[in-house]
Design an enzyme around this catalytic site. Structure first.
Site, PDB file in Angstrom:
ATOM      1  CD  GLU A  43      40.287  36.991  43.515  1.00 31.45           C
ATOM      2  OE1 GLU A  43      40.607  37.888  42.691  1.00 31.45           O
ATOM      3  OE2 GLU A  43      40.189  35.638  43.463  1.00 31.45           O
ATOM      4  CD  GLU A  45      35.820  34.919  44.217  1.00 31.32           C
ATOM      5  OE1 GLU A  45      36.393  34.464  43.015  1.00 31.32           O
ATOM      6  OE2 GLU A  45      35.885  35.879  44.927  1.00 31.32           O
TER       7      GLU A  45
HETATM    8  P1  P53 Z   1      36.071  35.999  36.079  1.00 35.11           P
HETATM    9  C1  P53 Z   1      42.466  35.637  38.939  1.00 35.11           C
HETATM   10  C2  P53 Z   1      42.606  34.573  39.613  1.00 35.11           C
HETATM   11  C3  P53 Z   1      41.603  34.036  40.281  1.00 35.11           C
HETATM   12  C4  P53 Z   1      40.712  34.634  40.775  1.00 35.11           C
HETATM   13  O1  P53 Z   1      36.759  35.550  37.518  1.00 35.11           O
HETATM   14  C5  P53 Z   1      40.231  35.970  40.153  1.00 35.11           C
HETATM   15  C6  P53 Z   1      41.387  36.387  39.280  1.00 35.11           C
HETATM   16  C7  P53 Z   1      41.061  37.576  38.642  1.00 35.11           C
HETATM   17  O2  P53 Z   1      41.535  38.725  39.729  1.00 35.11           O
HETATM   18  O3  P53 Z   1      39.356  36.757  40.399  1.00 35.11           O
HETATM   19  C8  P53 Z   1      38.246  36.269  41.201  1.00 35.11           C
HETATM   20  O4  P53 Z   1      34.646  36.741  36.502  1.00 35.11           O
HETATM   21  C9  P53 Z   1      37.452  37.564  41.673  1.00 35.11           C
HETATM   22  C10 P53 Z   1      35.814  37.534  41.084  1.00 35.11           C
HETATM   23  C11 P53 Z   1      35.855  37.101  39.638  1.00 35.11           C
HETATM   24  C12 P53 Z   1      36.326  35.533  39.750  1.00 35.11           C
HETATM   25  O5  P53 Z   1      37.509  35.409  40.096  1.00 35.11           O
HETATM   26  O6  P53 Z   1      36.754  37.130  35.231  1.00 35.11           O
HETATM   27  O7  P53 Z   1      37.311  37.586  43.099  1.00 35.11           O
HETATM   28  O8  P53 Z   1      35.308  38.894  41.329  1.00 35.11           O
HETATM   29  O9  P53 Z   1      34.611  37.403  39.209  1.00 35.11           O
HETATM   30  C13 P53 Z   1      36.106  34.944  38.386  1.00 35.11           C
HETATM   31  O10 P53 Z   1      35.757  34.545  35.445  1.00 35.11           O
END
Ligand code: P53
Length: 478
Positions: free
Chosen positions: A176, A376
């Site tokens: 990211e 993801e």
């Molecule tokens: P958690 C924002 C928008 C989309 C993905 O997040 C994001 C973010 C934050 O930067 O991050 C990703 O655990 C990131 C992972 C993270 C996952 O989203 O806060 O690559 O490390 O765990 C989910 O719910």
């Protein structure tokens, strides 16, 4: 409807700092993630100067994947995963970041992990930097604002490319990388590039400087990697949150287009190999002094990526009539953001928009014409363990199934070239934005709470059996 390609990489994703724990085991040094205390949906995670004795740092132990990886990989294999995305914890390999020689014990851990995956025919998909910059590089060098850190990153990349050249084919440079575009929220610059903004600094200029260095680091790593193994596939990785115009007001359509540059800037450079005009115009207009040195253009053009990995969780909307807004969301904010009346949201305020994933796949494929990889996607929710130990995570299966439907349309009807799909947090891990354990994504439950209590015992949620069936039928039986 025709099926997804036979070799489609159905998988799961985690990141080292959110899963491994063992933060100071076997010579590992502290990383930027190791000084982040837990926060919550309403507030940022505090970043402390050093590790303080009376504070709780959830990533220090996380779910101890470091100690449980064999058991966990066995469960992944039982589910039928064909790929596991994780990262190499940079400070396990170079504890301070600026050493000449790597830490052998750290390298050995990933040899063991990759061997275990390969034993079950699970393809490792590896991110080099997923918010795990050695703390020393952030503190002593100022992170990627300092060009020296580019060399340290490339040395790290070269070390692991050489070591794992016969075990890992799919790599990504920075997770990211575009998060830092939200440079007013300290957590993103800190985790992306180890940067803190000092009083009186022009944050935008610092961000583009660190961003330029990260782009150079990525391009140099790509170039180096091909010398080590020409069959490597090296990707970039962006957080893709599509920004919709709230309505058909042409000014909103144009605003959404401009705001989307927050998502496109980095991949534009990484894929095309040069700075887009809108960025050069911005530097000129804002008088930003970005240290783009002689020779940098060649580096960028020679180190373009092979595929684009991206995260997709949600979409958002903008409206010119809404204020720029000083509401800063823990998951990142965009100017002029408004609620979209057509989407619902999770308990953590992340919108749910499966069609947005098909839209995203099309926009990215049309723009870049290179293979894409959804690395993801998932639903963070509270899970309830029933008295018999079962976990009926129906909304999670619904969320994932709805998104897989849209993936099938993008591939089968729109012709998007998609490598695979690795849903986030395939096993419960520490939330990145909040540091909570209760924001769970997994199909495998881990007994651990927000304060670090629990047996760390693993158990299967209903979604475990569901995803196993999805993979076995190549996405037909949802
Ligand atoms: P958690 C924002 C928008 C989309 C993905 O997040 C994001 C973010 C934050 O930067 O991050 C990703 O655990 C990131 C992972 C993270 C996952 O989203 O806060 O690559 O490390 O765990 C989910 O719910």
């Amino acid at each position: 409807m025709s099926k997804l390609p036979k070799d489609f990489l159905w998988g799961g994703a985690i990141a080292a700092h959110q899963a491994e724990g063992g933060w100071d085991k076997d010579g590992k040094g502290p990383s930027v993630a190791d000084v982040m205390v837990a926060g919550g949906v309403k507030g940022y995670r505090e970043i402390t100067d050093t590790v303080e004795a009376d504070k709780y740092y959830p990533n220090h132990e996380a779910v101890d994947f470091y100690g449980h990886y064999k058991e966990d990989v066995k469960l992944f294999a039982e589910m039928g995963l064909k790929a596991l995305r994780t990262s190499i914890n940079w400070s396990r390999i170079f504890p301070m970041g600026d050493e000449a020689e790597p830490n052998e014990a750290g390298l050995q851990f990933y040899d063991d992990l990759f061997d275990e995956l390969i034993k079950y025919n699970i393809e490792p998909v590896i991110t080099l930097s997923h918010f795990e910059i050695p703390l020393h590089l952030a503190k002593e060098y100022g992170g990627f604002r300092n060009r020296k850190v580019v060399d340290f990153f490339v040395h790290f990349a070269e070390t692991v490319f050489k070591r794992y050249k016969d075990k890992v084919k799919y790599w990504m440079t920075f997770n990211e990388i575009n998060n830092m575009m939200d440079y007013e929220s300290p957590v993103f610059l800190w985790t992306n590039v180890g940067v803190t903004i000092e009083e009186g600094e022009n944050a935008q200029e610092v961000m583009y400087t660190a961003g330029h260095h990260a782009l150079l680091a990525s391009a140099l790593a790509v170039k180096k990697s091909k010398e080590i193994n020409p069959d490597f596939q090296i990707g970039g990785m962006v957080a893709y949150v599509p920004v919709y115009p709230l309505n058909s007001n042409p000014n909103n359509v144009m605003l959404a287009e401009e705001v989307m540059r927050m998502r496109y800037f980095f991949p534009d450079v990484m894929i095309r190999g040069y700075y887009p005009n809108y960025a050069l115009k911005l530097f000129e207009r804002e008088g930003l002094n970005i240290p783009i040195l002689e020779g940098d253009e060649a580096i960028l053009s020679e180190g373009t990526i092979d595929y684009l990995g991206f995260s997709y969780y949600m979409s958002t909307a903008v409206d010119v009539d809404s204020p720029v807004s000083d509401v800063k969301k823990v998951h990142g904010s965009v100017p002029h953001e408004v609620d979209n009346p057509y989407t619902t949201a999770t308990d953590w305020g992340w919108t749910i928009d499966p069609v947005g994933l098909r839209y995203t796949l099309n926009r990215l494929y049309d723009r870049y014409q290179i293979p894409l990889f959804i690395v993801e996607n998932g639903l963070g929710m509270v899970d309830t363990v029933e008295s018999d130990g079962s976990i009926h995570d129906v909304p999670r299966m619904q969320y994932l199934g709805d998104h897989i439907e849209e993936i099938k349309k993008a591939v089968n009807e729109d012709g998007v070239d998609l490598i695979g799909y690795t849903p986030w947090g395939i096993i419960d891990i520490v939330s990145f934005t909040t540091g909570e354990m209760s924001k769970r994504y997994g199909m495998i439950y881990v007994d651990r709470d927000n304060d670090g209590n629990g047996s760390l015992q693993r158990s299967k949620k209903d979604s475990f059996y569901w995803y196993k069936k999805v993979i076995a039928t190549n996405g037909e039986d949802l």
